[in-house]
Motif scaffolding. Sequence first.
Motif, short mmCIF file in Angstrom:
data_model
loop_
_atom_site.label_atom_id
_atom_site.label_comp_id
_atom_site.label_asym_id
_atom_site.label_seq_id
_atom_site.Cartn_x
_atom_site.Cartn_y
_atom_site.Cartn_z
N LEU A 69 -36.58 -3.19 25.40
CA LEU A 69 -36.24 -3.27 26.79
C LEU A 69 -37.37 -2.56 27.45
O LEU A 69 -37.29 -2.67 28.71
CB LEU A 69 -34.80 -2.45 27.09
N ASN A 70 -38.31 -1.97 26.90
CA ASN A 70 -39.34 -1.35 27.59
C ASN A 70 -40.65 -2.25 27.34
O ASN A 70 -41.44 -1.81 27.83
CB ASN A 70 -39.60 -0.03 26.93
N GLU A 111 -25.20 0.79 28.29
CA GLU A 111 -26.19 1.60 27.26
C GLU A 111 -27.81 1.65 27.82
O GLU A 111 -28.47 2.57 27.98
CB GLU A 111 -26.08 1.11 25.83
N ALA A 112 -28.05 0.50 28.29
CA ALA A 112 -29.41 0.45 29.24
C ALA A 112 -29.49 0.96 30.26
O ALA A 112 -30.60 1.68 30.67
CB ALA A 112 -29.69 -1.23 29.17
N LEU A 113 -28.39 1.13 30.93
CA LEU A 113 -28.41 1.78 32.16
C LEU A 113 -28.58 3.51 32.02
O LEU A 113 -29.37 4.00 32.72
CB LEU A 113 -27.09 1.48 33.03
N LYS A 114 -27.71 3.80 31.04
CA LYS A 114 -27.63 5.24 30.73
C LYS A 114 -29.10 5.54 30.21
O LYS A 114 -29.65 6.65 30.42
CB LYS A 114 -26.47 5.54 29.65
N ALA A 115 -29.70 5.01 29.53
CA ALA A 115 -30.91 5.13 28.85
C ALA A 115 -32.15 4.84 29.98
O ALA A 115 -33.46 5.32 29.73
CB ALA A 115 -31.54 4.22 27.79
N GLY A 116 -32.00 4.25 31.01
CA GLY A 116 -32.84 4.22 32.49
C GLY A 116 -33.79 3.01 32.13
O GLY A 116 -34.90 2.70 32.67
N HIS A 117 -33.46 2.17 31.03
CA HIS A 117 -34.18 0.69 30.79
C HIS A 117 -33.97 -0.11 31.85
O HIS A 117 -34.84 -0.99 31.97
CB HIS A 117 -33.84 0.16 29.39
N PRO A 294 -23.77 6.96 39.49
CA PRO A 294 -25.18 7.59 39.62
C PRO A 294 -26.09 6.35 39.47
O PRO A 294 -27.08 6.57 39.87
CB PRO A 294 -25.18 8.46 38.40
N ILE A 295 -25.42 5.04 39.10
CA ILE A 295 -26.31 3.77 39.05
C ILE A 295 -25.67 3.03 40.17
O ILE A 295 -24.61 3.12 40.74
CB ILE A 295 -26.05 3.25 37.66
N VAL A 296 -26.36 1.84 40.22
CA VAL A 296 -26.10 0.57 41.27
C VAL A 296 -25.32 -0.63 40.41
O VAL A 296 -25.91 -1.09 39.46
CB VAL A 296 -27.11 0.28 41.92
N ARG A 297 -24.14 -0.91 40.73
CA ARG A 297 -23.43 -1.93 40.28
C ARG A 297 -22.71 -2.89 40.91
O ARG A 297 -22.00 -2.27 42.06
CB ARG A 297 -22.34 -1.45 38.87
N THR A 298 -23.19 -4.05 41.19
CA THR A 298 -22.45 -5.12 42.00
C THR A 298 -21.92 -6.31 41.08
O THR A 298 -22.16 -6.46 39.96
CB THR A 298 -23.54 -5.58 42.95
N SER A 299 -21.01 -7.12 41.87
CA SER A 299 -20.51 -8.25 41.07
C SER A 299 -20.06 -9.36 42.37
O SER A 299 -19.94 -8.79 43.41
CB SER A 299 -19.27 -7.80 40.17
N PRO A 300 -19.98 -10.52 41.78
CA PRO A 300 -19.40 -11.38 42.93
C PRO A 300 -17.88 -11.16 43.16
O PRO A 300 -17.48 -10.39 42.31
CB PRO A 300 -19.77 -12.83 42.26
#
Length: 365
Positions: A69-70, A111-117, A294-300
Amino acid sequence: MSHELQKPVIGFSCGDLNGIGMELIIKALSDNRIFDICIPVVFANGKSLNFYRKGLPDINFSYQPAKELNKLNHKQLNVFNCWEEEVQITPGQLNETGGKYALLSLEQSVEALKAGHIDGLVTAPIHKKNIQSENFNYSGHTPYLKAMFEVQDVLMLMTAENMRVGLVTEHVPVQEVAKYITRENILNKLDLLHTSLQRDFGVSKPKIAVLGLNPHAGDEGLIGTEEENIIKPTVKEARQKNMLVFGPYSADAFFARGQYQQFDAVLAMYHDQGLIPFKSLALGEGVNYTAGLPIVRTSPDHGTAFDIAGKNKANASSFLEAIYTCVDIIRTRAEYANNHANPLKKISARVLANAVDEKIEEDNS
């Protein structure tokens, strides 16, 4: 934010494998202009994507496998394989397979969100029944994300061009709604809504309308007492905390008379009270946003649509809007954080807001 502001990395969970999630992802991300605003990463499996791509012959769609992911391709769709095995996909069928792999995708994207990826997440629709397991004992994405990010409370916020509607209660049986209409719950949701309007949508002095629970907002206690005993005192308390909060309003007249247009957001007491008018009156395509994370999550703003899954009938408009909203909120948050880190900018913004208020008062006098 860990990535350049102009091109945030946006993750996509695939949703129920037998629903329209994969079709939405393919249709939305086949437009190369998406790569001008973000770097997309789909958490799924290339073979599963190919299954749906074959049913969309008129769409030019390509991707690159992302093993790390990096190390992402900034000009092409990246697919991070969450599983390697062959999966039996049966469009339109409600079964364990759809829920199992929807959860795998969701878990790895979180998990990717938490890791900042990744900087934000757009979730394709899940089915709330077949995703249930030891690792997912929730009524939907919103409470799951609340638990995963260990926050005290979150707010389901529906947003469109002309209106925003938040909910005090989400997926709660109607007969149980009233017990959740408490001073603490309403105040928590108002705090989340007020903060989100400022930080996520750039509204410096939000005006918020609160709806009543009962018909005619209780008719001064004749049709229920929640308005007099709980909602009105809570609105008053919120105003004492320097929030521009008004109500409670009778929900039917409030929407029928277009009063929602005078406010930056509306707080509804329960699911259908807020979502029926939202889906009826919203201009453009609606988006479901989870405020308070603390993160941004959207959906239809729709579900798995099993009835049209695999038939090339899914409309990706709301899904595209969810992508745009995710990117916009990430940018607005960055600007908000920058302004609040710079005292001079903060002072000038406050002076400007006061000047605008004085101008409005002059015009109205």
